[in-house]
Design a protein around this motif. Structure first.
Motif, PDB file in Angstrom:
ATOM      1  N   ALA A  16      54.817   5.726  46.526  1.00 21.33           N
ATOM      2  CA  ALA A  16      55.957   6.891  46.557  1.00 21.33           C
ATOM      3  C   ALA A  16      56.348   7.201  45.064  1.00 21.33           C
ATOM      4  CB  ALA A  16      57.161   6.420  47.353  1.00 21.33           C
ATOM      5  N   GLN A  17      57.118   8.222  44.833  1.00 22.54           N
ATOM      6  CA  GLN A  17      57.530   8.482  43.411  1.00 22.54           C
ATOM      7  C   GLN A  17      59.187   8.467  43.559  1.00 22.54           C
ATOM      8  OE1 GLN A  17      55.785   9.346  40.860  1.00 22.54           O
ATOM      9  NE2 GLN A  17      53.836   9.150  41.954  1.00 22.54           N
ATOM     10  N   PRO A  18      59.598   7.743  42.617  1.00 28.28           N
ATOM     11  CA  PRO A  18      59.230   7.466  41.268  1.00 28.28           C
ATOM     12  C   PRO A  18      58.691   6.160  41.214  1.00 28.28           C
ATOM     13  CG  PRO A  18      61.374   7.043  41.130  1.00 28.28           C
ATOM     14  CD  PRO A  18      61.396   7.849  42.551  1.00 28.28           C
ATOM     15  N   GLN A  19      58.508   5.317  42.351  1.00 26.52           N
ATOM     16  CA  GLN A  19      57.910   3.971  42.355  1.00 26.52           C
ATOM     17  C   GLN A  19      57.523   3.654  44.020  1.00 26.52           C
ATOM     18  OE1 GLN A  19      60.301   0.553  41.396  1.00 26.52           O
ATOM     19  NE2 GLN A  19      62.131   2.032  41.286  1.00 26.52           N
ATOM     20  N   THR A  20      56.498   2.819  43.760  1.00 24.39           N
ATOM     21  CA  THR A  20      56.363   2.099  45.295  1.00 24.39           C
ATOM     22  C   THR A  20      57.650   1.672  46.040  1.00 24.39           C
ATOM     23  OG1 THR A  20      55.560   0.247  44.567  1.00 24.39           O
ATOM     24  CG2 THR A  20      53.779   1.789  44.449  1.00 24.39           C
ATOM     25  N   VAL A  21      57.622   1.552  47.166  1.00 25.22           N
ATOM     26  CA  VAL A  21      58.818   1.047  47.992  1.00 25.22           C
ATOM     27  C   VAL A  21      58.323   0.207  48.918  1.00 25.22           C
ATOM     28  CG1 VAL A  21      60.610   2.837  47.418  1.00 25.22           C
ATOM     29  CG2 VAL A  21      58.889   3.077  49.543  1.00 25.22           C
ATOM     30  N   THR A  22      58.914  -0.947  49.051  1.00 26.27           N
ATOM     31  CA  THR A  22      58.657  -1.855  50.148  1.00 26.27           C
ATOM     32  C   THR A  22      59.698  -1.983  51.139  1.00 26.27           C
ATOM     33  OG1 THR A  22      57.162  -3.476  48.717  1.00 26.27           O
ATOM     34  CG2 THR A  22      58.210  -4.455  50.434  1.00 26.27           C
ATOM     35  N   LEU A  23      59.350  -1.817  52.412  1.00 27.23           N
ATOM     36  CA  LEU A  23      60.529  -1.793  53.250  1.00 27.23           C
ATOM     37  C   LEU A  23      59.943  -2.694  54.722  1.00 27.23           C
ATOM     38  CD1 LEU A  23      59.083   0.338  55.463  1.00 27.23           C
ATOM     39  CD2 LEU A  23      59.891   2.139  53.855  1.00 27.23           C
ATOM     40  N   ASP A  24      61.200  -2.836  55.329  1.00 31.55           N
ATOM     41  CA  ASP A  24      60.954  -3.642  56.560  1.00 31.55           C
ATOM     42  C   ASP A  24      60.851  -2.694  57.836  1.00 31.55           C
ATOM     43  OD1 ASP A  24      61.152  -5.243  58.750  1.00 31.55           O
ATOM     44  OD2 ASP A  24      63.005  -6.165  58.207  1.00 31.55           O
ATOM     45  N   LEU A  25      59.648  -2.448  58.613  1.00 37.19           N
ATOM     46  CA  LEU A  25      59.486  -1.779  59.567  1.00 37.19           C
ATOM     47  C   LEU A  25      60.570  -2.076  60.664  1.00 37.19           C
ATOM     48  CD1 LEU A  25      55.664  -1.193  60.181  1.00 37.19           C
ATOM     49  CD2 LEU A  25      57.246   0.209  58.851  1.00 37.19           C
ATOM     50  N   HIS A  26      60.881  -3.170  60.961  1.00 34.84           N
ATOM     51  CA  HIS A  26      61.661  -3.489  61.918  1.00 34.84           C
ATOM     52  C   HIS A  26      63.185  -3.112  61.567  1.00 34.84           C
ATOM     53  CE1 HIS A  26      58.885  -6.844  63.400  1.00 34.84           C
ATOM     54  NE2 HIS A  26      58.399  -5.666  63.850  1.00 34.84           N
ATOM     55  N   ARG A  27      63.558  -2.723  60.508  1.00 33.83           N
ATOM     56  CA  ARG A  27      64.801  -2.285  60.063  1.00 33.83           C
ATOM     57  C   ARG A  27      64.659  -0.690  59.558  1.00 33.83           C
ATOM     58  NH1 ARG A  27      64.218  -7.452  59.925  1.00 33.83           N
ATOM     59  NH2 ARG A  27      65.760  -8.696  60.817  1.00 33.83           N
ATOM     60  N   THR A  28      63.605   0.032  60.035  1.00 36.88           N
ATOM     61  CA  THR A  28      63.517   1.515  59.511  1.00 36.88           C
ATOM     62  C   THR A  28      63.361   2.281  60.594  1.00 36.88           C
ATOM     63  OG1 THR A  28      62.095   0.693  57.495  1.00 36.88           O
ATOM     64  CG2 THR A  28      61.684   2.978  58.084  1.00 36.88           C
ATOM     65  N   VAL A  29      63.874   3.625  60.295  1.00 32.78           N
ATOM     66  CA  VAL A  29      63.979   4.522  61.429  1.00 32.78           C
ATOM     67  C   VAL A  29      63.231   5.911  60.666  1.00 32.78           C
ATOM     68  CG1 VAL A  29      65.854   3.444  62.511  1.00 32.78           C
ATOM     69  CG2 VAL A  29      66.061   5.542  61.062  1.00 32.78           C
ATOM     70  N   LEU A  30      62.872   6.750  61.602  1.00 31.37           N
ATOM     71  CA  LEU A  30      62.386   8.095  60.991  1.00 31.37           C
ATOM     72  C   LEU A  30      63.410   8.990  61.702  1.00 31.37           C
ATOM     73  CD1 LEU A  30      60.461  10.206  59.887  1.00 31.37           C
ATOM     74  CD2 LEU A  30      59.254  10.107  62.186  1.00 31.37           C
ATOM     75  N   ILE A  31      64.152   9.998  60.744  1.00 27.84           N
ATOM     76  CA  ILE A  31      64.948  10.832  61.347  1.00 27.84           C
ATOM     77  C   ILE A  31      64.321  12.194  61.157  1.00 27.84           C
ATOM     78  CG2 ILE A  31      67.163  12.185  61.010  1.00 27.84           C
ATOM     79  CD1 ILE A  31      68.347   9.494  60.143  1.00 27.84           C
ATOM     80  N   VAL A  32      64.077  12.880  62.046  1.00 23.53           N
ATOM     81  CA  VAL A  32      63.507  14.303  62.073  1.00 23.53           C
ATOM     82  C   VAL A  32      64.618  15.228  62.537  1.00 23.53           C
ATOM     83  CG1 VAL A  32      61.850  15.783  63.458  1.00 23.53           C
ATOM     84  CG2 VAL A  32      61.433  13.337  63.165  1.00 23.53           C
ATOM     85  N   VAL A  33      64.661  16.037  61.325  1.00 24.27           N
ATOM     86  CA  VAL A  33      66.120  16.969  61.352  1.00 24.27           C
ATOM     87  C   VAL A  33      65.343  18.396  61.806  1.00 24.27           C
ATOM     88  CG1 VAL A  33      68.019  18.056  59.930  1.00 24.27           C
ATOM     89  CG2 VAL A  33      66.844  15.710  59.390  1.00 24.27           C
TER      90      VAL A  33
ATOM     91  N   ALA B 260      54.345   1.160  65.641  1.00 22.02           N
ATOM     92  CA  ALA B 260      54.635   0.238  64.793  1.00 22.02           C
ATOM     93  C   ALA B 260      56.124  -0.505  64.799  1.00 22.02           C
ATOM     94  CB  ALA B 260      54.458   0.551  63.196  1.00 22.02           C
ATOM     95  N   GLY B 261      56.824   0.308  65.894  1.00 19.96           N
ATOM     96  CA  GLY B 261      58.031  -0.286  66.544  1.00 19.96           C
ATOM     97  C   GLY B 261      59.326   0.564  65.811  1.00 19.96           C
ATOM     98  N   VAL B 262      58.852   1.515  64.927  1.00 15.00           N
ATOM     99  CA  VAL B 262      59.840   2.311  64.294  1.00 15.00           C
ATOM    100  C   VAL B 262      60.615   3.298  65.250  1.00 15.00           C
ATOM    101  CG1 VAL B 262      60.290   3.922  62.421  1.00 15.00           C
ATOM    102  CG2 VAL B 262      58.777   2.321  62.024  1.00 15.00           C
ATOM    103  N   HIS B 263      61.945   3.325  65.195  1.00 12.08           N
ATOM    104  CA  HIS B 263      62.552   4.386  66.021  1.00 12.08           C
ATOM    105  C   HIS B 263      62.562   5.640  65.390  1.00 12.08           C
ATOM    106  CE1 HIS B 263      64.595   0.977  68.579  1.00 12.08           C
ATOM    107  NE2 HIS B 263      64.709   0.482  67.716  1.00 12.08           N
ATOM    108  N   VAL B 264      62.567   6.657  66.450  1.00 12.35           N
ATOM    109  CA  VAL B 264      62.306   8.072  66.092  1.00 12.35           C
ATOM    110  C   VAL B 264      63.683   8.700  66.503  1.00 12.35           C
ATOM    111  CG1 VAL B 264      61.204  10.196  66.455  1.00 12.35           C
ATOM    112  CG2 VAL B 264      59.995   8.148  66.148  1.00 12.35           C
ATOM    113  N   ILE B 265      64.394   9.246  65.625  1.00 12.78           N
ATOM    114  CA  ILE B 265      65.668   9.744  65.886  1.00 12.78           C
ATOM    115  C   ILE B 265      65.537  11.416  65.813  1.00 12.78           C
ATOM    116  CG2 ILE B 265      68.245  10.272  65.230  1.00 12.78           C
ATOM    117  CD1 ILE B 265      68.168   7.325  64.249  1.00 12.78           C
TER     118      ILE B 265
END
Length: 236
Positions: free
Chosen positions: A15-32, A72-77
Motif C-alpha cells: 500500500a501507500q505510503p507504506q505496507t500495512v499488516t492487518l488481522d483478517l479476523h478483525r478486518t471488514v470491507l465497507i462498500v459505500v 477469508a472470513g472478512v465481513h462485508v458491510i
C-alpha cells in the motif's frame, strides 16, 4: 458473557505510503453507496444529467474481490443511503444541499418513469446494483448523511465484531467514501482505501486530493490486486 476471540490471522498488503499488516479476523470491507440512484440508468444521478458511468467502475473489481474476502472470513458491510419515507431525521440543511436551487427532484421524491423515491429505504432507487451479489451473511447499514457513522449503528456493529481495520470501497470517492473513512480514522480504526474499488463522478482533481489526503493524514491506499495477492500469502 465472555466469548473467546478468534486467533489472529495476519496478512501484509502492499500500500501507500507504506505496507500495512492487518488481522483478517478483525478486518471488514465497507462498500459505500453502490446503489441504483448513483450507478444505474434511470437513477437519480442519471436524471440529474450527470454521466453515472464512472460510478460503475468499482463493479468489476468488487465482483472479483468480494468472494475472496468472504472466503477469508472478512465481513462485508453494505453502507447505503436508506432514507425514512417521512424524512423525519433529515434536517432542512440536508434537504437543501441535495436540491440547492429549490427545483428538480430531491431526497425522497419520485423519479420520472419508475416513480422510485430517491434513496428511500427498500425502493429500487436505494437498492444495490444487480451486478453486485449480496450474501445472507453480509451486514447492511442505512445511512443518512455523507458519513456513514452519523446517527447510525455502524460504530456499534464494528466494535461488536472486534474490528480494528476497515477496507473502504464504493462511491463517491471524494464524498461518502472519504468522509466515512475520515470518521473511522477519528474513531481509532485503521483505514485502507481500495482505490480501484472506488469511483466518483467528480472531476479528476477531487480524486487526486482525496488520495493525497488519505495517504498523508487518514490511512493507506491500495489496489484490489494487492489485497488478493496478500490473501494468497497469509503470514500467520
Amino acid at each position: 458473557m465472555a466469548v473467546a476471540p478468534p486467533p489472529p490471522l495476519a496478512v501484509t498488503i502492499n500500500a501507500q505510503p507504506q505496507t500495512v499488516t492487518l488481522d483478517l479476523h478483525r478486518t471488514v470491507l465497507i462498500v459505500v453507496d453502490m446503489q441504483n440512484d448513483f450507478c444505474a440508468k434511470d437513477g437519480w444521478v442519471d436524471h440529474l444529467g450527470v454521466d453515472y458511468s464512472p460510478d460503475r467502475a468499482p463493479i468489476e473489481p468488487l465482483q472479483r474481490l468480494l468472494p475472496v474476502l468472504r472466503a477469508a472470513g472478512v465481513h462485508v458491510i453494505w453502507l447505503n443511503w436508506g432514507n425514512r419515507p417521512d424524512l423525519k431525521n433529515m434536517p432542512p440543511n440536508q434537504l437543501h444541499l441535495y436540491k440547492p436551487k429549490g427545483v428538480g427532484i430531491g431526497l425522497g421524491e419520485p423519479l420520472p418513469g419508475s416513480g422510485a423515491r430517491v434513496l428511500q429505504k427498500d425502493s429500487w432507487a436505494a437498492a444495490v446494483v444487480d451486478e453486485l451479489k449480496q450474501e445472507p451473511e453480509d451486514i447492511h447499514v442505512d445511512k443518512y448523511r455523507i458519513s456513514g457513522f452519523w446517527d447510525t449503528p455502524l460504530d456499534s456493529i464494528l466494535r461488536n465484531l472486534g474490528t480494528r481495520t476497515i477496507l473502504f470501497a464504493g462511491v463517491n470517492t471524494d464524498q461518502c467514501v472519504l468522509h466515512s473513512l475520515t470518521d473511522a480514522n477519528f474513531l481509532g480504526y485503521g483505514c485502507v482505501l481500495v482505490e480501484d474499488c472506488c469511483a466518483t463522478t467528480s472531476p479528476d482533481f477531487c480524486v487526486e486530493a482525496t488520495l493525497f489526503n488519505v495517504r498523508k493524514c487518514f490511512g493507506f491506499v491500495t489496489h484490489s490486486s494487492q489485497v488478493m495477492e496478500a490473501l494468497r500469502q497469509p503470514s500467520r
